[in-house]
Design an enzyme around this catalytic site. Structure first.
Site, PDB file in Angstrom:
ATOM      1  N   CYS A   1       0.825  -1.189   0.000  1.00  0.00           N
ATOM      2  CA  CYS A   1       0.000   0.000   0.000  1.00  0.00           C
ATOM      3  C   CYS A   1       0.883   1.272   0.000  1.00  0.00           C
ATOM      4  O   CYS A   1       1.805   1.390  -0.792  1.00  0.00           O
ATOM      5  CB  CYS A   1      -0.948  -0.048   1.196  1.00  0.00           C
ATOM      6  SG  CYS A   1      -2.328   1.095   1.147  1.00  0.00           S
ATOM      7  N   THR A   2       0.635   2.195   0.918  1.00  0.00           N
ATOM      8  CA  THR A   2       1.362   3.468   0.928  1.00  0.00           C
ATOM      9  C   THR A   2       2.783   3.339   1.475  1.00  0.00           C
ATOM     10  O   THR A   2       3.499   4.339   1.551  1.00  0.00           O
ATOM     11  CB  THR A   2       0.601   4.520   1.749  1.00  0.00           C
ATOM     12  OG1 THR A   2       0.315   3.988   3.049  1.00  0.00           O
ATOM     13  CG2 THR A   2      -0.706   4.886   1.063  1.00  0.00           C
TER      14      THR A   2
END
Length: 331
Positions: free
Chosen positions: A118-119
């Site tokens: 993800c991030t």
């Protein structure tokens, strides 16, 4: 660790945590590797992984409110096979932690492969690891990632991206897809498939690499055509020409074209093609139906028409797609 040369040493996997991170970004990959150890044991093979959650602090509170106990950040040059960076809304605060970023840059140099969930890609970027690479992150953050690291080629449609020894994944559960791919790469299809069955997930998602369902994407844009899209998805082998769709909507062809393009950003014909390609991808990945039959079932009419649509939409031919993503191989 055994010194028996017939038993390969365990691969050390480190998952890097920081305060207020997304819990599933850690738990998803962690469980995949743990399940791979269990699956290997059941087949009489040694456990392939040693997995550690590491952080600057001994106790990490996740954004879900659950605390994780972490091991200290190891020496940058200690042996490690795989380094995985978790994500979460607090990743940007982590990027401002100069000591963590400096450690990550040095630690990555010692790893065989480096990954983000993800991030977590933002931390890789802050450490200088995305330069000149292709990468992905959660769909809502792809634009920001591209702006923050303009020398990175951000592919917002991918579930995960592998560029050399760098792996990045899309949002949250995509970390499971990434970890499964690593397991398959490390110890083979049989173990990875066993893990996927145990966790009740796809070894490779039938939709291929897309983060979004075409139908869901269209339905999110404008409610005016919701029912039409739902009907189209269930009748892909039927006549979905502009005239047929206009008749179903009670509109003239000209009116449908104008309103549809204004609402969806594409023509009805292009939307139909996207839906048919997505449906064909699912069939190619999960069935043994001949490509010609898949083409008919999805409304392409001919195998060649489907091939051209695949090249146009996902830049890969149907046969190549099946060889890459099929989950119907015998175990």
């Amino acid at each position: 660790m055994t010194n028996n040369p017939l038993i390969p040493p365990k691969r050390v996997v480190e998952i890097v945590a920081f305060p207020d991170l997304q819990l599933l970004d850690v738990a998803g990959p962690l469980q995949v590797f743990a399940s791979a150890n269990e699956a290997a044991g059941k087949s009489g093979r040694p456990a392939p992984y040693t997995v550690r959650v590491v952080a600057a602090a001994a106790r990490i509170t996740t954004s879900a409110g659950l605390d994780l106990l972490a091991e200290p950040l190891p020496s940058a040059d200690a042996p490690v096979d795989t380094l995985i960076i978790a994500g979460g809304e607090s990743v940007h605060a982590a990027c401002d932690d100069k000591e963590l970023v400096h450690w990550l840059t040095a630690r990555a140099a010692a790893a065989r492969r480096v990954a983000s969930v993800c991030t977590g890609a933002f931390l890789l970027g802050a450490a200088g690891l995305l330069a000149g690479k292709r990468a992905v992150t959660h769909w809502a953050d792809c634009d920001r990632l591209a702006r923050s690291f303009p020398d990175t080629r951000v592919d917002m449609n991918a579930i995960f991206v592998r560029d050399g020894r760098l792996w990045t994944s899309a949002g949250v559960t995509a970390g499971i897809d990434l970890a499964l791919a690593m397991v398959e790469d490390d110890v083979g299809h049989a173990i990875a498939a066993a893990v996927a069955r145990e966790l009740v997930v796809f070894l490779k998602r039938p939709g291929g690499q897309a983060q979004f369902s075409a139908v869901l994407t269209f339905q999110e844009r404008d409610r005016e055509f919701d029912r039409l899209h739902g009907w189209m998805a269930g009748h892909l082998a039927e006549d979905l020409s502009v005239s047929a769709l206009a008749g179903r909507m009670g509109m003239s062809e000209r009116s449908l074209l104008r309103h549809y393009r204004a609402s969806m950003g594409v023509t009805p014909a292009r939307a139909v093609e996207k839906m048919r390609v997505e449906a064909a991808c699912q069939l190619l990945a999960t069935t043994r139906d001949p490509v010609k039959r898949v083409a008919r079932r999805c409304g392409f009419g001919s195998e060649e028409t489907m091939r051209r649509s695949f090249i146009r939409q996902i830049a890969v031919a149907p046969h190549d797609y099946r060889s890459r993503f099929s989950s119907s191989a015998s175990l």
